[in-house]
Design an enzyme around this catalytic site. Structure first.
Site, PDB file in Angstrom:
ATOM      1  CG  HIS A 149       0.562   6.292  -0.575  1.00 25.30           C
ATOM      2  ND1 HIS A 149      -0.534   7.173  -0.988  1.00 25.30           N
ATOM      3  CD2 HIS A 149       0.178   5.764   0.352  1.00 25.30           C
ATOM      4  CE1 HIS A 149      -1.530   6.895  -0.110  1.00 25.30           C
ATOM      5  NE2 HIS A 149      -1.348   5.795   0.679  1.00 25.30           N
TER       6      HIS A 149
ATOM      7  CG  HIS B  45      -1.821   1.303   1.447  1.00 33.32           C
ATOM      8  ND1 HIS B  45      -3.097   1.333   1.034  1.00 33.32           N
ATOM      9  CD2 HIS B  45      -1.456   2.460   1.773  1.00 33.32           C
ATOM     10  CE1 HIS B  45      -3.645   2.652   1.230  1.00 33.32           C
ATOM     11  NE2 HIS B  45      -2.406   3.100   1.781  1.00 33.32           N
ATOM     12  CD  GLU B  46       1.643   3.317   3.605  1.00 34.54           C
ATOM     13  OE1 GLU B  46       1.902   4.633   3.262  1.00 34.54           O
ATOM     14  OE2 GLU B  46       0.843   3.030   4.252  1.00 34.54           O
TER      15      GLU B  46
HETATM   16 ZN   LIG Z   1      -2.209   5.226   2.117  1.00 36.96          ZN
END
Ligand SMILES: [Zn+2]
Ligand SMILES: [Zn+2]
Length: 148
Positions: free
Chosen positions: A71, A67-68
Site C-alpha cells: 500500500h 502487505h502494508e
Molecule cells: Zn491491505
C-alpha cells in the site's frame, strides 16, 4: 518489540523486498481488532496489531508488514493502492506478500460454536453449526445442547 524496533524492521523489509526506503512512521496499535495492520495514507503511517506478533509470531508480522508496504510504496509512487487495483495485486505477487492475514487464534476461538451433552456434560466445539437432530454425544449418545 517497541515502535522504534518495529520501524527498523519495516525499513529493513522495505529494502529487502521492495529495494526502496521506507520513510514513513510506524507504531503498534492495540485497538486494531481483526486486522493485522493498516496503512494510513494521510499520515504515511503503518500501524500494526500487536496481537498478531504475540499470538502468531514474527513470520506473520513480516507478512503483514509486506502487505502494508505494498500500500505504502504504491501510494508514494502516486499509483492506485487499494486492494482491488491491478497495481496492488501485481505488487503483492512480485513481493510474495499475503493478500489477507490469518485469523487470530483468540478470535477463532471466540467464533467457535459450543455444545454440551445434556446427559454427561461433555463439551464440544465446532467451527460450524451441527444438526442437533442428527448428532449425539460421542461418549454417551446423549442429546447435545447449544451453549453459546
Ligand atoms: Zn491491505
Ligand atoms: Zn454425553
Amino acid at each position: 518489540m517497541n515502535d522504534s524496533k518495529l520501524k527498523a524492521l519495516i525499513e529493513k523489509i522495505s529494502f529487502e523486498y521492495f529495494n526502496k526506503p521506507f520513510v514513513g512512521n510506524a507504531k503498534f496499535n492495540g485497538r486494531l481488532r481483526t486486522t493485522g495492520g493498516r496503512y494510513i495514507p494521510s499520515q504515511n503511517i503503518i500501524e500494526i496489531n500487536p496481537k498478531y506478533l504475540h499470538e502468531l509470531g514474527e513470520e506473520d508480522l513480516i507478512g503483514i508488514i509486506k502487505h502494508e508496504l505494498c500500500h505504502y510504496h504504491l501510494h508514494i509512487a502516486g499509483k492506485p493502492y487499494n486492494h482491488r487495483s491491478k497495481e496492488f495485486r501485481e505488487l503483492l505477487r512480485k513481493t510474495g506478500s499475503p493478500r489477507f492475514c490469518r485469523m487470530l487464534p483468540s478470535e477463532e476461538q471466540k467464533k467457535r460454536i459450543k455444545y454440551k451433552c445434556e446427559t454427561c456434560g461433555t463439551e464440544y466445539q465446532r467451527k460450524r453449526r451441527i444438526n442437533l437432530n442428527k448428532y449425539r454425544c460421542g461418549k454417551c449418545r446423549g442429546k447435545l445442547k447449544l451453549i453459546n
